[in-house]
Design an enzyme around this catalytic site. Structure first.
Site, mmCIF file in Angstrom:
data_model
loop_
_atom_site.group_PDB
_atom_site.id
_atom_site.type_symbol
_atom_site.label_atom_id
_atom_site.label_comp_id
_atom_site.label_asym_id
_atom_site.label_seq_id
_atom_site.Cartn_x
_atom_site.Cartn_y
_atom_site.Cartn_z
ATOM 1 N N ARG A 1 27.096 31.520 10.701
ATOM 2 C CA ARG A 1 26.775 32.691 11.518
ATOM 3 C C ARG A 1 27.125 34.011 10.840
ATOM 4 O O ARG A 1 26.770 35.074 11.355
ATOM 5 C CB ARG A 1 27.463 32.604 12.886
ATOM 6 C CG ARG A 1 28.977 32.738 12.859
ATOM 7 C CD ARG A 1 29.516 32.750 14.283
ATOM 8 N NE ARG A 1 30.968 32.844 14.326
ATOM 9 C CZ ARG A 1 31.792 31.809 14.357
ATOM 10 N NH1 ARG A 1 31.280 30.576 14.355
ATOM 11 N NH2 ARG A 1 33.097 31.965 14.406
ATOM 12 N N SER A 2 27.795 33.945 9.696
ATOM 13 C CA SER A 2 28.211 35.156 8.995
ATOM 14 C C SER A 2 27.108 35.695 8.097
ATOM 15 O O SER A 2 26.684 35.026 7.155
ATOM 16 C CB SER A 2 29.450 34.861 8.148
ATOM 17 O OG SER A 2 29.662 35.871 7.191
ATOM 18 N N PRO A 3 26.624 36.930 8.335
ATOM 19 C CA PRO A 3 25.643 37.516 7.424
ATOM 20 C C PRO A 3 26.130 37.607 5.979
ATOM 21 O O PRO A 3 25.358 37.301 5.058
ATOM 22 C CB PRO A 3 25.379 38.903 8.027
ATOM 23 C CG PRO A 3 25.725 38.772 9.464
ATOM 24 C CD PRO A 3 26.881 37.811 9.505
#
Length: 220
Positions: free
Chosen positions: A11-13
Site C-alpha cells: 500500500r506504500s507509494p
C-alpha cells in the site's frame, strides 16, 4: 551482482516506486513484506538496517538504504545499462531532482492528509480543502507535462515512477479530469502501458482502492 532485497508493503507509494524501478532495470531481487501491525519494523534485525524503521528499505548485499528517492537514484546509478532513468547530465538530472523534491514535499503530504485518517483512524469525512489541495497538485503536474511526454522531459525517469505510484492511490478521491488536465490524463494512460506497470504497481494498489471505495466517503 550481490543479492538485492527490498522490504516494504504494497500500500506504500514509495515502495511501489522502487518496485517499478527494479522492474524497469530488469534486476533480480527478493521482496519481503514487513508486517507493520506485528511491529516487525521494530525488531533489532530491521533496526540494524534502518534505525528510522520505515519502508521501503533496501539491502543490496549488505549495503542498507532507506528513502525511496535515494534508493531509486542509487539503483539506476549502480545498475542502469544507461542513464535515461536518472541522467548524468547535470541540467537534466536537476529537472528530475526538482520533480522528486516536489513529490516528497508536496505530493506526499497532500496524499497523507487525505489517506491517513481513512486508513488508520476510520475517519470517512474528507474536508473539501484537502480535495482542493489535491486538485492543485494535479494542476502543477499537468504543467510539468507541457510539451513533453514525461514529467522531466522526453524520457521516462524515476520521477515518473514516484508520481504514478502516488497518483494511482489518489484518483479514488479525485479523478483526473481529462478536460482540465489533458497532459496528466494522457501521461496516466502512457504509464499504464509499461510492460511491468501492472505487476509492480497496478495490482498492488487495487486492494487499497477497493477498500476506500467500500467506505461511505463524504466531502464536507
Amino acid at each position: 551482482m550481490g543479492k538485492i532485497t527490498l522490504y516494504g508493503i504494497d500500500r506504500s507509494p514509495p515502495v511501489r516506486s522502487v518496485l517499478l524501478t527494479l522492474r524497469a532495470l530488469e534486476l533480480d531481487f527478493e521482496y519481503k513484506i514487513v508486517d507493520l501491525s506485528a511491529k516487525e519494523q521494530l525488531r533489532p534485525e530491521f533496526l540494524k538496517m534502518n534505525p528510522l524503521h520505515t519502508v521501503p528499505t533496501l539491502d543490496d548485499d549488505g549495503f542498507y538504504l532507506y528513502d525511496s528517492h535515494a534508493i531509486n537514484a542509487y539503483l539506476v546509478s549502480k545498475y542502469g545499462k544507461e542513464d535515461s532513468l536518472y541522467p548524468k547530465d547535470l541540467q537534466q538530472r536537476a529537472i528530475v531532482d526538482q520533480r522528486l523534491h516536489y513529490n516528497s514535499s508536496v505530493n506526499t503530504p497532500t496524499g497523507k492528509a487525505i489517506t491517513f485518517p481513512i486508513l488508520y483512524k476510520n475517519e470517512f469525512q474528507i474536508p473539501k480543502a484537502k480535495i482542493d489541495a489535491l486538485e492543485g497538485v494535479y494542476k502543477n503536474l499537468n504543467l510539468f507535462l507541457t510539451d513533453h511526454e514525461y514529467l522531466a522531459g522526453s524520457n521516462l525517469t524515476i520521477a515518473d515512477f514516484h508520481v504514478i505510484a502516488w497518483i494511482t492511490g489518489m484518483v479514488v478521491f479525485l479523478e483526473v479530469d481529462a478536460n482540465k488536465f489533458p497532459n496528466l490524463a494522457s501521461w496516466l494512460k502512457r504509464m499504464k502501458l509499461l510492460p511491468y506497470y501492472e505487476e509492480a504497481n497496478g495490482s498492488r494498489i487495487a486492494q487499497v482502492v477497493e477498500f476506500v471505495k467500500s467506505k461511505n466517503l463524504t466531502i464536507v
